[in-house]
Design an enzyme around this catalytic site. Structure first.
Site, PDB file in Angstrom:
ATOM      1  N   GLU A 126     -61.052  -1.115  17.724  1.00  0.00           N
ATOM      2  CA  GLU A 126     -59.679  -1.105  17.232  1.00  0.00           C
ATOM      3  C   GLU A 126     -59.634  -1.192  15.709  1.00  0.00           C
ATOM      4  O   GLU A 126     -58.784  -0.564  15.068  1.00  0.00           O
ATOM      5  CB  GLU A 126     -58.897  -2.265  17.833  1.00  0.00           C
ATOM      6  CG  GLU A 126     -58.682  -2.193  19.333  1.00  0.00           C
ATOM      7  CD  GLU A 126     -59.880  -2.663  20.141  1.00  0.00           C
ATOM      8  OE1 GLU A 126     -59.856  -2.531  21.367  1.00  0.00           O
ATOM      9  OE2 GLU A 126     -60.858  -3.157  19.530  1.00  0.00           O
ATOM     10  N   GLY A 158     -72.784  -1.075  14.080  1.00  0.00           N
ATOM     11  CA  GLY A 158     -72.268  -0.066  13.164  1.00  0.00           C
ATOM     12  C   GLY A 158     -73.035   1.232  13.127  1.00  0.00           C
ATOM     13  O   GLY A 158     -72.745   2.097  12.299  1.00  0.00           O
ATOM     14  N   GLU A 159     -74.022   1.393  14.024  1.00  0.00           N
ATOM     15  CA  GLU A 159     -74.845   2.607  13.994  1.00  0.00           C
ATOM     16  C   GLU A 159     -74.607   3.521  15.190  1.00  0.00           C
ATOM     17  O   GLU A 159     -75.207   4.597  15.258  1.00  0.00           O
ATOM     18  CB  GLU A 159     -76.333   2.239  13.949  1.00  0.00           C
ATOM     19  CG  GLU A 159     -76.816   1.729  12.614  1.00  0.00           C
ATOM     20  CD  GLU A 159     -78.330   1.763  12.506  1.00  0.00           C
ATOM     21  OE1 GLU A 159     -78.823   2.152  11.443  1.00  0.00           O
ATOM     22  OE2 GLU A 159     -79.016   1.420  13.493  1.00  0.00           O
ATOM     23  N   PRO A 168     -64.349   7.303  24.833  1.00  0.00           N
ATOM     24  CA  PRO A 168     -65.334   8.391  24.823  1.00  0.00           C
ATOM     25  C   PRO A 168     -65.203   9.353  23.647  1.00  0.00           C
ATOM     26  O   PRO A 168     -65.941  10.337  23.571  1.00  0.00           O
ATOM     27  CB  PRO A 168     -65.026   9.127  26.137  1.00  0.00           C
ATOM     28  CG  PRO A 168     -63.558   8.935  26.330  1.00  0.00           C
ATOM     29  CD  PRO A 168     -63.234   7.570  25.765  1.00  0.00           C
TER      30      PRO A 168
END
Length: 431
Positions: free
Chosen positions: A58, A313-314, A339
């Site tokens: 979010e 974060g990857e 998705p």
């Protein structure tokens, strides 16, 4: 249940809230800190705009919205709240230069009335933006009493959530009708809000901010470079993204079937929560599969069968290094995860049957031919092997995903327009 009874029960359950934090802190050290923020005991400054998002997904969707607002209103100040440490980390990364200046950040307090009142009494926002479905009765009630205009942005409401709201109408109806505007993702969800008593004039169908993904070209380049380093350019690579306990074994069993056909294939398994990283690693080694851990910079070689995506974060970049994606939280009764990230990277996608939190997005991808619903390890392996064997079908499915994402962009501009109109109304009211 009325809001008064809800608040009373919440106070009775307060020891369990503390136990919950303590339990989470055992598995995830980030939960050991900043408890004062979670109970509204922290020193905050007044801000013009308050924005709340729950977790990393979010928050990532909210960041472009916030940055555009900051550019449009250079004299305004902002408070950004999250619930999870992963969301907090994304805020710190995205607004590092503004923190302590135009932006302040903290966790949103639990919905105890005394905590919420203290928090809102310090921030005193003119505009309060809540992302998606993070609605709490006391938060909305006292936000309204503070004279803030309240916008539910990027709102989604599944049939399951709507049914729950309907069962608790004495609690939910006052909360929903207090909202000044709702930027809802789809027409169907707008109809659900309306059936719960929301004035249709407050509802604007804008689409999902998550379609407005801004993927930096560097992500694609990093992904391409990684795959070359792994020596996996000409063999199948697939990602099991945001998977949960209960799904690890299914992913590994499916991958074993893929390995029977493609011995050098690679599974990138990315658990949803950091506290599950070690659990996933143990499950992999128990299957006798060769494992490398991303967090430890362990080399991926021709012999590596599973790469554990145990970093934060990857995931978007890891999707870019793959040929196919499975989205977790859908083979257990969780509701699933978004998705769109793998779809935007040009990957065909599979989900399990429990994808109700993203049913509309899933339906769009399914109808276009870019997504399939699988029931377990065997059906997932069958779909993977089909896509890896038929390059033309894989390319058609990948292009279908890219087309769906492209055709549904534009939510950011529409939601910005709605939010700016509410901010202007709050400024007019103040003057």
């Amino acid at each position: 249940m009325t809001r008064g009874l809800y608040s009373f029960i919440l106070y009775l359950l307060s020891p369990l809230v503390v136990m919950y934090l303590a339990f989470r802190s055992i598995k995830s050290p980030d939960y050991r800190y900043r408890w004062g923020e979670r109970f509204g005991v922290t020193r905050l400054s007044q801000s013009d705009v308050l924005i709340h998002s729950v977790s990393m997904g979010e928050t990532l969707a909210a960041i472009p919205l916030i940055k555009n607002l900051m550019a449009a209103y250079p004299d305004s100040t902002f408070t950004i709240t999250t619930t999870s440490p992963t969301g907090s980390a994304e805020v710190a990364k995205a607004f590092s230069e503004q923190l302590g200046k135009r932006v302040q950040h903290c966790y949103l307090p639990f919905d105890f009335s005394v905590c919420v009142k203290r928090f809102l009494g310090q921030v005193q926002p003119k505009l309060f933006i809540i992302m998606e479905t993070e609605l709490w009765p006391n938060l909305v009630h006292y936000g309204k009493l503070s004279k803030a205009r309240i916008v539910l942005a990027n709102a989604r409401l599944s049939a399951k959530s709507a049914a729950k709201y309907e069962k608790q109408s004495k609690l939910s109806t006052p909360m929903l009708t207090s909202l000044d505007a709702i930027a809802v993702q789809t027409k169907l969800e707008a109809e659900r809000f309306e059936s719960l008593g929301v004035n249709p004039e407050k509802l604007v169908v804008c689409g999902s901010l998550k379609f407005d993904l801004q993927i930096d070209e560097s992500k694609h380049q990093q992904a391409k470079t990684l795959r070359q380093q792994w020596q996996k350019v000409d063999v199948p690579v697939w990602v099991a993204g945001s998977v949960h306990p209960g799904e690890f074994e299914i992913m590994l069993k499916a991958h074993e079937q893929v390995l029977a056909e493609y011995p050098q294939a690679l599974l990138i398994m990315a658990p949803r929560h950091p506290e599950q990283f070690n659990v996933a690693a143990v499950a992999t080694t128990q299957h006798g599969l060769s494992l490398s851990r991303r967090s430890m910079n362990e080399a991926v070689t021709e012999q590596t069968q599973v790469l554990l995506g145990d970093t934060m974060g990857e995931l978007l970049m890891l999707y870019g290094a793959a040929d196919y994606a499975f989205i977790g939280g859908t083979l257990i009764e969780n509701g699933g995860h978004n998705p769109l990230e793998p779809a935007a990277m040009g990957l065909p996608v599979s989900v399990g049957p429990h994808h109700w939190d993203f049913s509309e997005i899933t339906a769009l991808l399914d109808q276009a031919g870019g997504l399939s619903v699988v029931e377990g390890a065997d059906s997932l392996a069958k779909q993977l092997l089909l896509m890896f064997a038929d390059k033309q079908q894989h390319q058609l499915a990948a292009q279908a995903c890219l087309t769906v994402v492209s055709q549904n962009k534009g939510a950011l501009a529409q939601q910005l327009q709605l939010i700016e109109s509410q901010l202007q109304l709050s400024n007019c009211k103040e003057s």
